[in-house]
Scaffold this motif. Structure first.
Motif, short mmCIF file in Angstrom:
data_model
loop_
_atom_site.label_atom_id
_atom_site.label_comp_id
_atom_site.label_asym_id
_atom_site.label_seq_id
_atom_site.Cartn_x
_atom_site.Cartn_y
_atom_site.Cartn_z
N UNK A 140 0.83 -1.20 0.00
CA UNK A 140 0.00 0.00 0.00
C UNK A 140 0.87 1.26 0.00
N UNK A 141 0.44 2.28 -0.75
CA UNK A 141 1.15 3.56 -0.77
C UNK A 141 0.86 4.30 0.53
N UNK A 142 1.89 4.81 1.23
CA UNK A 142 1.64 5.58 2.47
C UNK A 142 0.79 6.81 2.18
N UNK A 143 -0.13 7.11 3.08
CA UNK A 143 -1.01 8.27 2.92
C UNK A 143 -0.94 9.14 4.17
N UNK A 144 -0.61 10.40 3.98
CA UNK A 144 -0.61 11.36 5.08
C UNK A 144 -1.90 12.17 5.03
N UNK A 145 -2.70 12.07 6.09
CA UNK A 145 -4.02 12.70 6.12
C UNK A 145 -4.06 13.85 7.12
N UNK A 146 -4.75 14.92 6.73
CA UNK A 146 -5.18 15.94 7.70
C UNK A 146 -6.70 15.85 7.79
N UNK A 147 -7.19 15.94 8.99
CA UNK A 147 -8.62 15.79 9.24
C UNK A 147 -9.20 17.09 9.78
N UNK A 148 -10.25 17.59 9.12
CA UNK A 148 -10.94 18.81 9.58
C UNK A 148 -12.36 18.42 9.96
N UNK A 149 -12.62 18.38 11.26
CA UNK A 149 -13.90 17.88 11.79
C UNK A 149 -14.16 18.53 13.15
N UNK A 150 -15.34 19.13 13.31
CA UNK A 150 -15.61 19.85 14.57
C UNK A 150 -16.24 18.97 15.66
N UNK A 151 -16.70 17.79 15.31
CA UNK A 151 -17.26 16.87 16.30
C UNK A 151 -16.10 16.12 16.96
N UNK A 152 -15.76 16.48 18.19
CA UNK A 152 -14.57 15.94 18.85
C UNK A 152 -14.61 14.42 18.98
N UNK A 153 -15.77 13.88 19.34
CA UNK A 153 -15.89 12.43 19.52
C UNK A 153 -15.70 11.69 18.19
N UNK A 154 -16.38 12.17 17.15
CA UNK A 154 -16.25 11.53 15.83
C UNK A 154 -14.82 11.67 15.32
N UNK A 155 -14.24 12.85 15.53
CA UNK A 155 -12.88 13.12 15.08
C UNK A 155 -11.89 12.15 15.73
N UNK A 156 -12.04 11.96 17.03
CA UNK A 156 -11.13 11.07 17.77
C UNK A 156 -11.29 9.62 17.30
N UNK A 157 -12.54 9.17 17.17
CA UNK A 157 -12.79 7.78 16.77
C UNK A 157 -12.33 7.51 15.34
N UNK A 158 -12.55 8.50 14.46
CA UNK A 158 -12.13 8.33 13.08
C UNK A 158 -10.62 8.26 12.98
N UNK A 159 -9.94 9.11 13.71
CA UNK A 159 -8.47 9.10 13.68
C UNK A 159 -7.93 7.75 14.16
N UNK A 160 -8.50 7.24 15.24
CA UNK A 160 -8.06 5.95 15.77
C UNK A 160 -8.31 4.84 14.76
N UNK A 161 -9.47 4.89 14.11
CA UNK A 161 -9.82 3.86 13.12
C UNK A 161 -8.88 3.89 11.93
N UNK A 162 -8.60 5.08 11.42
CA UNK A 162 -7.73 5.20 10.25
C UNK A 162 -6.31 4.77 10.56
N UNK A 163 -5.83 5.10 11.75
CA UNK A 163 -4.44 4.80 12.09
C UNK A 163 -4.22 3.34 12.46
N UNK A 164 -5.28 2.55 12.43
CA UNK A 164 -5.11 1.11 12.54
C UNK A 164 -4.50 0.55 11.26
N UNK A 165 -4.66 1.32 10.18
CA UNK A 165 -4.06 0.94 8.90
C UNK A 165 -2.59 1.38 8.90
N UNK A 166 -1.69 0.45 8.67
CA UNK A 166 -0.26 0.74 8.77
C UNK A 166 0.21 1.80 7.78
N UNK A 167 -0.46 1.92 6.65
CA UNK A 167 0.00 2.86 5.61
C UNK A 167 -0.64 4.24 5.74
N UNK A 168 -1.52 4.43 6.73
CA UNK A 168 -2.20 5.71 6.89
C UNK A 168 -1.73 6.42 8.16
#
Length: 211
Positions: free
Chosen positions: A1-29
């Motif tokens: 997989x190609x490494x992907x560097x993401x910036x996340x813009x989201x004002x819902x703190x709970x959704x933002x935190x959960x989404x970040x945790x979910x995405x970073x379970x992927x080694x290439x993200x």
């Protein structure tokens, strides 16, 4: 997989935190930066290394996601934006895609769908939730004035495959060219058609009778 560097813009703190945790379970993200507003996002863009993709909500305080997509297209057109929002009305969808969003996913999308969308956008493709794709297809059926474009035969072939729903790698395989060459053709297509996304290119090509 190609490494992907993401910036996340989201004002819902709970959704933002959960989404970040979910995405970073992927080694290439890597989700290297998160922001509750577009104002903070643009401030960081002045000093930090730019991301590959911005995951952008639309309903944000201060500056809306739509405004941010338009501004980003002017100040940093090489950064791809994938919308991730609850809004699925036709107006918001078409505005975001016209503004330059490379993808439009709804927050009801699960983790694998979002990851797949990010991977497709990274190589110059597009990602749409099924409900959003339906809106886009309906819009494509509307006639538009014919325009003259100087597209090469290969560029038209790439457009035809895009319209068939093929991903960038699939187009490369079918046309027997490299993924890099396919991306090069896509870049030229976007410039010639004056669009900024796969969806916009297919829409303009269909309306103009190119394909």
């Amino acid at each position: 997989m190609i490494p992907i560097n993401i910036w996340l813009v989201e004002d819902d703190a709970s959704y933002r935190r959960n989404l970040r945790m979910s995405l970073e379970l992927e080694k290439h993200i890597s989700v290297s930066c998160v922001f509750p507003s577009c104002i903070e996002f643009f401030e960081a863009l002045k000093t930090e290394d730019a991301p590959d993709i911005v995951l952008m909500d639309l309903g944000l305080p201060g500056m809306s996601g739509l405004e941010a997509i338009r501004k980003l297209a002017q100040v940093a057109p090489d950064i791809a934006v994938m919308v991730l929002t609850v809004f699925k009305d036709k107006g918001k969808v078409l505005e975001a895609l016209d503004a330059g969003a490379a993808g439009y996913l709804l927050k009801e999308s699960d983790g694998p769908e979002i990851v797949k969308g990010l991977q497709e956008v990274l190589v110059g493709g597009s990602a749409l939730s099924p409900a959003v794709a339906k809106i886009v297809v309906e819009q494509l059926r509307k006639p538009a004035p014919t325009e003259e474009f100087n597209l090469s035969g290969r560029e038209i072939e790439v457009l035809e495959k895009l319209a068939e729903g093929l991903a960038v790698k699939e187009i490369a395989d079918v046309l027997n060219i490299s993924v890099g060459t396919t991306g090069f053709h896509l870049t030229n297509i976007y410039k010639k058609l004056h669009v900024q996304s796969q969806t916009g290119a297919v829409a303009k090509a269909l309306r103009s009778g190119i394909i």
